[in-house]
Design an enzyme around this catalytic site. Structure first.
Site, PDB file in Angstrom:
ATOM      1  N   ARG A  62      35.646  37.408  27.593  1.00 50.02           N
ATOM      2  CA  ARG A  62      34.789  38.012  26.575  1.00 50.02           C
ATOM      3  C   ARG A  62      35.660  38.769  25.573  1.00 50.02           C
ATOM      4  NH1 ARG A  62      32.551  41.877  28.343  1.00 50.02           N
ATOM      5  NH2 ARG A  62      33.068  41.849  30.552  1.00 50.02           N
TER       6      ARG A  62
ATOM      7  N   TYR B 255      34.080  30.273  25.653  1.00 51.75           N
ATOM      8  CA  TYR B 255      34.110  30.992  26.931  1.00 51.75           C
ATOM      9  C   TYR B 255      32.701  31.443  27.336  1.00 51.75           C
ATOM     10  CZ  TYR B 255      34.548  34.520  30.439  1.00 51.75           C
ATOM     11  OH  TYR B 255      34.355  35.237  31.588  1.00 51.75           O
TER      12      TYR B 255
ATOM     13  N   LYS C  44      25.058  37.016  28.853  1.00 47.14           N
ATOM     14  CA  LYS C  44      25.302  38.384  28.391  1.00 47.14           C
ATOM     15  C   LYS C  44      24.546  38.671  27.086  1.00 47.14           C
ATOM     16  CE  LYS C  44      28.215  39.065  31.732  1.00 47.14           C
ATOM     17  NZ  LYS C  44      27.830  39.920  32.859  1.00 47.14           N
TER      18      LYS C  44
ATOM     19  N   HIS D 265      23.049  45.148  34.302  1.00 43.42           N
ATOM     20  CA  HIS D 265      24.183  44.372  34.821  1.00 43.42           C
ATOM     21  C   HIS D 265      24.277  44.613  36.324  1.00 43.42           C
ATOM     22  CE1 HIS D 265      28.800  43.504  34.317  1.00 43.42           C
ATOM     23  NE2 HIS D 265      28.126  42.402  34.592  1.00 43.42           N
TER      24      HIS D 265
ATOM     25  N   SER E  83      32.425  44.279  35.274  1.00 45.53           N
ATOM     26  CA  SER E  83      32.829  42.883  35.470  1.00 45.53           C
ATOM     27  C   SER E  83      34.042  42.787  36.393  1.00 45.53           C
ATOM     28  CB  SER E  83      33.192  42.255  34.122  1.00 45.53           C
ATOM     29  OG  SER E  83      32.141  42.465  33.222  1.00 45.53           O
TER      30      SER E  83
ATOM     31  N   CYS F 254      34.393  43.321  39.547  1.00 39.60           N
ATOM     32  CA  CYS F 254      34.560  44.385  40.565  1.00 39.60           C
ATOM     33  C   CYS F 254      33.885  43.984  41.869  1.00 39.60           C
ATOM     34  CB  CYS F 254      33.980  45.691  40.066  1.00 39.60           C
ATOM     35  SG  CYS F 254      35.008  46.513  38.852  1.00 39.60           S
TER      36      CYS F 254
ATOM     37  N   ASP G 214      24.559  39.031  39.124  1.00 36.40           N
ATOM     38  CA  ASP G 214      25.105  39.604  37.882  1.00 36.40           C
ATOM     39  C   ASP G 214      24.092  40.381  37.043  1.00 36.40           C
ATOM     40  OD1 ASP G 214      27.360  39.933  36.140  1.00 36.40           O
ATOM     41  OD2 ASP G 214      26.541  38.432  34.787  1.00 36.40           O
TER      42      ASP G 214
ATOM     43  N   ARG H  98      36.972  30.626  36.422  1.00 37.33           N
ATOM     44  CA  ARG H  98      35.606  30.764  36.915  1.00 37.33           C
ATOM     45  C   ARG H  98      35.101  29.516  37.612  1.00 37.33           C
ATOM     46  NH1 ARG H  98      32.731  35.752  35.527  1.00 37.33           N
ATOM     47  NH2 ARG H  98      34.266  36.930  34.380  1.00 37.33           N
TER      48      ARG H  98
END
Ligand code: OXD
Ligand code: MN
Length: 590
Positions: free
Chosen positions: A81, A209, A218, A238, A260, A262, A287, A376
């Site tokens: 991002r 991306y 998002k 989130h 993000s 974590c 998420d 990812r």
């Protein structure tokens, strides 16, 4: 199109530009050679995949060990991002707040339309109708993404309820979030992610991306939805969502917000340790959660997504066995490394040897990690062996506890409980975390990330906290709020807490607190377990380590809250007085 509240706070929906008129307008602007309306069918998925293989943009992986799975490599400059290129474009800059980059909507449209002009010549324009949330859920919201990227179509099919049923709902309801995306030339100088919350629309250019290009995620489900949620009286967060089944047959639904990369996916898919038999953790989402006050005074949540866009490095049978199993078929991998057997590989993989790195170069350790640190996997949530069937419930699930957490090597103890909802909002506002590879920029720098929403709140944090505080009145039976930190380190940089499966011990204490059974001591920062209140059977942690994990360093906390006070002051008149009062009281307790 915009949504505003009338004098009574009820949402007022402006008539949207019709879908067909908008598609026509975009067609004349972008000049594609074809238009493809996505149906979401298996045949469509297979045909698009074959096209990408033929064009060399996608590599089929080993058909025996990873059937129907594919590797994509992004442009090396397009791997995360881009927060510095992400804007919230409101008429009044104060509405976007100091937490967002702002541009005037007219300037932003002009800038973006100049980039979009003719950008799809020779390309196909895909129209992706999608629904965020179960297709029959009144809590779900729909959108249309227009894109020139087949990779985006394939990912959106996994991540959202995409295709004909969503289009039918959109035609029936007449309103939807409009997202326009083009990969452009993948030029970082011509890359912008613009949000127009007052119009419920998004324009994203120059990146393929996930977080910049899969607009349902998002851009829609957090930035636009958070604005929509404020107007309509709910929360877009989130957060992961899990069902915790206890050995006595109780189920608790828990939502947890972490920045993000974590470990949200790992916590959402936790496998209980052998020492705690009878527990099951089932995943609703990893998420994003949309939380609505119910008629019963509780908070009810849905996961608007239907798949996981998870961080690959570190995923192993030890860290997340279910994820490791679930991505062995029908998965899309982006920017991982490759073995000689044509299998995906990343750092943390227990076996295999990479022969090609994430850029397709012959493996050479001098070039850095084999897989990109933000590489990812995209996979359907239904492939998770512990998928919770409640994820399909139209009304969502009632939440017992909300957990906030960050990646902090010091200060924040393993767990503490907020005194009440208002204090919990302050605890959320104070979340801080070391930055990760999920966004471009330095990694490992501590930054404030309120409610783990710093990159995602679509409006002024001051107004956002006011909205959070309003749930004190909207909910007669609110969830309890907790803060956890799995990432405490000793002076040598060694983690003090084993994390992963063992985090269930903390979740267990949380469910006991929710049931008003768990013991705790009152501390200046909230309620905390004594070492003896945590179920530590079968886990060998030296008592002094546990003590360190459960310690409150009053002086360090005073510094922490003083610095939080300075940071909150930038929200000026938009900072709710109640939050300031809560902070002053918290400081007094220290
Ligand atoms: C994500 C992120 O991809 O938070 O979920 O960056
Ligand atoms: Mn995320």
């Amino acid at each position: 199109m915009s949504v505003q509240s009338d004098a009574h706070g009820a949402p007022r929906q402006h008539t949207p530009q019709s879908l067909d008129a908008w598609i026509d307008e975009v067609r004349s602007l972008t000049q594609p050679s074809h238009i493809h309306w996505c149906t979401g069918s298996d045949a469509e998925y297979a045909a698009l995949t074959s096209e990408l293989i033929a064009r060399g943009e996608c590599l089929p992986l080993n058909a025996d060990s990873f059937p129907e799975s594919y590797l994509y490599r992004s442009a090396p400059n397009d791997v995360a991002r881009v927060e510095h290129l992400t804007f919230v474009c409101t008429n009044d800059p104060v509405d976007a707040g100091p937490n967002n980059h702002w541009m005037a909507p007219s300037d932003a449209h002009q800038k973006m339309d100049a980039l979009f002009a003719g950008c799809m010549r020779g390309r196909t324009l895909y129209v992706i109708p999608y629904c965020m949330g179960p297709i029959d859920s009144p809590l779900a919201r729909c959108g249309i993404e227009i894109t020139d990227s087949a990779y985006v179509v394939l990912n959106m099919r996994i991540m959202t309820r995409m295709g004909t049923p969503a289009l039918e709902r959109i035609r029936r309801e007449g309103h939807f979030v409009r997202g326009l995306h083009s990969i452009g030339q993948l030029d970082p100088e011509q890359r912008f992610i613009m949000h127009f919350p007052e119009e419920l629309s998004i324009k994203s250019f120059g990146s393929g991306y996930g977080g910049n290009a899969l607009l349902g995620k998002k851009c829609h489900a957090l930035r636009i939805a958070s604005w929509q949620a404020r107007d309509e009286g709910w929360l877009a967060e989130h957060m992961l969502l899990v069902a915790l089944d206890s050995p006595t047959g109780e189920t608790h639904y828990v939502a947890a917000a972490f920045p993000s990369a974590c470990g949200k996916t790992n916590l959402a898919m936790l496998i209980p340790p052998d020492a705690l038999p009878g527990w099951t953790v089932r995943t609703i989402g990893d998420d994003i959660a949309w939380l609505h006050p119910g008629k019963d005074g509780r908070l009810w949540a849905i996961n608007p997504e239907s798949g996981y866009f998870g961080v690959a490095p570190g995923t192993s049978p030890k860290s997340n066995r279910n994820a490791y199993e679930m991505i062995r078929r029908n998965a899309i991998f982006t920017n991982v490394a490759l073995t000689a057997e044509n299998e995906p590989w990343w750092e943390g993989m227990p076996a295999g040897t990479p022969v090609k790195d994430w850029q397709g170069r012959k493996m050479d350790p001098a070039n850095g990690p084999a897989a990109h640190p933000n590489s990812r996997f995209t996979v359907s949530a239904r492939q998770n062996p512990n998928y919770a069937h409640e994820a399909e419930a139209a009304g969502g699930v009632p939440i017992s506890a909300i957990i906030f957490g960050g990646r902090r090597r010091s200060l924040a103890p393993l767990v503490f409980e907020a005194r009440n909802w208002r204090h919990g909002v302050l605890v959320g506002a104070g979340v801080a975390s070391e930055t990760t590879a999920a966004a471009t920029g330095a990694v490992g720098v501590l930054r404030r990330d309120p409610m783990a929403m710093k990159p995602f709140a679509g409006y002024n944090f001051g107004d956002y906290w006011r909205h959070w505080l309003s749930f004190d009145e909207r909910l007669t039976n609110p969830p309890k709020i907790f803060h956890v930190n799995w990432f405490r380190q000793d002076a040598q940089g060694k983690f003090l807490w084993p994390g992963f499966s063992e985090n269930l011990r903390v979740l267990k204490w949380i469910t006991e607190r929710v049931n008003n059974r768990g013991a705790a001591r009152e501390t200046p920062i909230g309620y905390m377990p004594n070492a003896s209140d945590l179920d530590m059977q079968g886990l060998d942690i030296p008592p002094e380590t546990l003590e360190e994990l459960l310690k409150v360093d009053v002086n360090a906390w005073r510094e922490e809250l003083t610095s939080l006070e300075t940071e909150l002051s930038q929200y000026g008149a938009r900072l709710p007085a109640a939050l300031q009062t809560e902070l002053s009281e918290a400081l007094k307790r220290l």
